[in-house]
Design an enzyme around this catalytic site. Structure first.
Site, short mmCIF file in Angstrom:
data_model
loop_
_atom_site.label_atom_id
_atom_site.label_comp_id
_atom_site.label_asym_id
_atom_site.label_seq_id
_atom_site.Cartn_x
_atom_site.Cartn_y
_atom_site.Cartn_z
N ARG A 56 0.85 -1.22 0.00
CA ARG A 56 0.00 0.00 0.00
C ARG A 56 0.87 1.25 0.00
O ARG A 56 0.55 2.25 -0.65
CB ARG A 56 -0.93 -0.01 1.23
CG ARG A 56 -2.01 -1.09 1.17
CD ARG A 56 -2.93 -1.00 2.37
NE ARG A 56 -3.74 0.21 2.33
CZ ARG A 56 -4.45 0.64 3.40
NH1 ARG A 56 -4.39 -0.02 4.55
NH2 ARG A 56 -5.18 1.73 3.31
N ASN A 87 -8.06 8.34 6.31
CA ASN A 87 -7.15 7.77 5.31
C ASN A 87 -5.71 7.82 5.81
O ASN A 87 -5.33 8.73 6.57
CB ASN A 87 -7.26 8.54 3.99
CG ASN A 87 -8.66 8.46 3.40
OD1 ASN A 87 -9.44 7.57 3.77
ND2 ASN A 87 -9.00 9.38 2.53
N VAL A 88 -4.95 6.85 5.36
CA VAL A 88 -3.54 6.79 5.78
C VAL A 88 -2.63 7.21 4.61
O VAL A 88 -1.41 7.28 4.75
CB VAL A 88 -3.17 5.36 6.27
CG1 VAL A 88 -3.93 5.07 7.57
CG2 VAL A 88 -3.46 4.29 5.23
N ASP A 89 -3.28 7.54 3.45
CA ASP A 89 -2.46 8.03 2.33
C ASP A 89 -2.08 9.49 2.59
O ASP A 89 -2.60 10.13 3.52
CB ASP A 89 -3.23 7.88 1.00
CG ASP A 89 -4.50 8.72 0.91
OD1 ASP A 89 -5.56 8.18 0.55
OD2 ASP A 89 -4.43 9.93 1.22
N HIS A 104 -6.29 7.42 11.71
CA HIS A 104 -5.89 6.01 11.63
C HIS A 104 -4.44 5.82 11.24
O HIS A 104 -4.05 4.74 10.80
CB HIS A 104 -6.82 5.27 10.65
CG HIS A 104 -8.24 5.24 11.12
ND1 HIS A 104 -9.29 4.98 10.29
CD2 HIS A 104 -8.80 5.50 12.34
CE1 HIS A 104 -10.43 5.04 10.97
NE2 HIS A 104 -10.15 5.36 12.22
N1 APR Z 1 -16.22 9.89 -4.19
C1 APR Z 1 -16.75 9.99 -2.95
N2 APR Z 1 -17.11 8.93 -2.20
C2 APR Z 1 -16.92 7.72 -2.75
C3 APR Z 1 -16.38 7.51 -4.03
C4 APR Z 1 -16.01 8.68 -4.77
N3 APR Z 1 -15.49 8.60 -5.99
N4 APR Z 1 -16.32 6.17 -4.28
C5 APR Z 1 -16.82 5.56 -3.17
N5 APR Z 1 -17.18 6.48 -2.26
C6 APR Z 1 -17.77 6.26 -0.94
C7 APR Z 1 -18.54 4.96 -0.77
O1 APR Z 1 -19.88 5.11 -1.21
C8 APR Z 1 -18.45 4.77 0.75
O2 APR Z 1 -19.51 5.45 1.41
O3 APR Z 1 -16.71 6.18 -0.02
C9 APR Z 1 -17.12 5.42 1.12
C10 APR Z 1 -16.03 4.42 1.42
O4 APR Z 1 -16.39 3.71 2.58
P1 APR Z 1 -15.36 2.65 3.19
O5 APR Z 1 -14.81 1.80 2.08
O6 APR Z 1 -16.04 2.01 4.35
O7 APR Z 1 -14.13 3.54 3.71
P2 APR Z 1 -14.03 4.36 5.06
O8 APR Z 1 -15.39 4.85 5.48
O9 APR Z 1 -12.96 5.36 4.86
O10 APR Z 1 -13.52 3.24 6.12
C11 APR Z 1 -13.26 3.72 7.42
O11 APR Z 1 -12.44 1.54 8.01
O12 APR Z 1 -11.21 -0.33 7.60
C12 APR Z 1 -11.21 0.86 8.24
O13 APR Z 1 -9.29 2.03 8.84
C13 APR Z 1 -10.11 1.75 7.74
O14 APR Z 1 -10.10 4.15 7.65
C14 APR Z 1 -10.83 2.99 7.28
C15 APR Z 1 -12.15 2.92 8.02
#
Ligand code: APR
Length: 233
Positions: A56, A87-89, A104
């Site tokens: 990653r 986000n960790v990026d 995170h």
């Molecule tokens: N623009 C905006 N939002 C988007 C896009 C986009 N192009 N594509 C997807 N999404 C939305 C999805 O609909 C979803 O609601 O981004 C969200 C991503 O959700 P997750 O995959 O659950 O990611 P996140 O909420 O950041 O996860 C939180 O979970 O596993 C842990 O530590 C990890 O920081 C992470 C935490």
């Protein structure tokens, strides 16, 4: 200047080519989350976890901020902005945002396995150091590990994030499924008279009675619409 707080998640980096976690085909479809993103997983197989984050981390060399990140940075011209990211990026940094709280952790940093939050041993890796190996040691002699908050570990920056959320005149939730606490609980700290916006192409369940303006678009288009809406405000 009005205070604007952004809570971002993996979705803001999707357009940069970084997988989200819970969308179809996302990271947690490919890897068992508790094996690669929990303290038990690390203790059970540190090498597997270190290599997962090596991959990653190296991906950061191939991606760049998208318009969503850039517009978050541009908001600093008009508001006192704090970006609270799950986000960790490092894309918010590279887009030019200055006040960033990584709840995170950060992919570009490593730390001690004995005490991950001891600042003495937290180190920013240069790109040529992006590959951490078993046997690489932190200053306290322990195995160097990713500076990532894994499931089962504390989220030390949540207090700072809550302090910022309490001061928000505008709170923007972008690209997060609001599944993971304590990050998802930050909305509860936001003053009731603040404006709350959600930028996400999908519906997101948020357990609240308050009014939320849902901009049902991706990060880049959604941030452009947000800028129009708050400029009119
Ligand atoms: N623009 C905006 N939002 C988007 C896009 C986009 N192009 N594509 C997807 N999404 C939305 C999805 O609909 C979803 O609601 O981004 C969200 C991503 O959700 P997750 O995959 O659950 O990611 P996140 O909420 O950041 O996860 C939180 O979970 O596993 C842990 O530590 C990890 O920081 C992470 C935490």
């Amino acid at each position: 200047m009005k205070k604007l707080v952004i809570l971002s998640g993996a979705g803001i980096s999707a357009e940069s080519g970084i997988s989200t976690f819970r969308d179809a085909g996302g990271l947690w479809d490919k890897y068992p989350v508790m094996q690669v993103a929990s303290i038990e997983g690390y203790e059970a197989d540190p090498e597997l976890v270190i290599n997962f984050y090596n991959e990653r981390r190296k991906q950061l060399l191939d991606v760049k901020p998208n318009q969503g990140h850039v517009l978050c940075a541009e908001l600093e011209k008009y508001f006192d902005v704090t970006v609270v990211t799950q986000n960790v990026d490092n894309l918010h940094e590279r887009a030019g945002s200055h006040n960033i709280i990584h709840l995170h952790g950060e992919l570009t940093k490593v730390c001690s396995s004995y005490n991950p939050n001891n600042p003495k041993y937290i180190k920013e890796l240069k790109p040529e150091e992006f590959e951490v190996k078993m046997g690489d040691k932190a200053g306290d002699g322990s195995q160097l590990r990713p500076f990532i908050v894994w499931f089962g570990e504390d989220v030390p920056r949540i207090a700072d994030a809550a302090y910022e959320a309490e001061k928000a005149d505008i709170f923007v939730i972008i690209g997060t499924s609001m599944n993971v606490y304590p990050a998802a609980g930050l909305l509860n700290y936001v003053p009731y008279n603040a404006e709350v916006y959600l930028i996400d192409p999908k519906d997101v369940y948020i357990d609240t009675e308050r009014k939320i303006t849902h901009i049902k678009k991706g990060a880049s288009e959604g941030m452009k619409e947000l800028m129009r809406l708050i400029a009119e405000g």
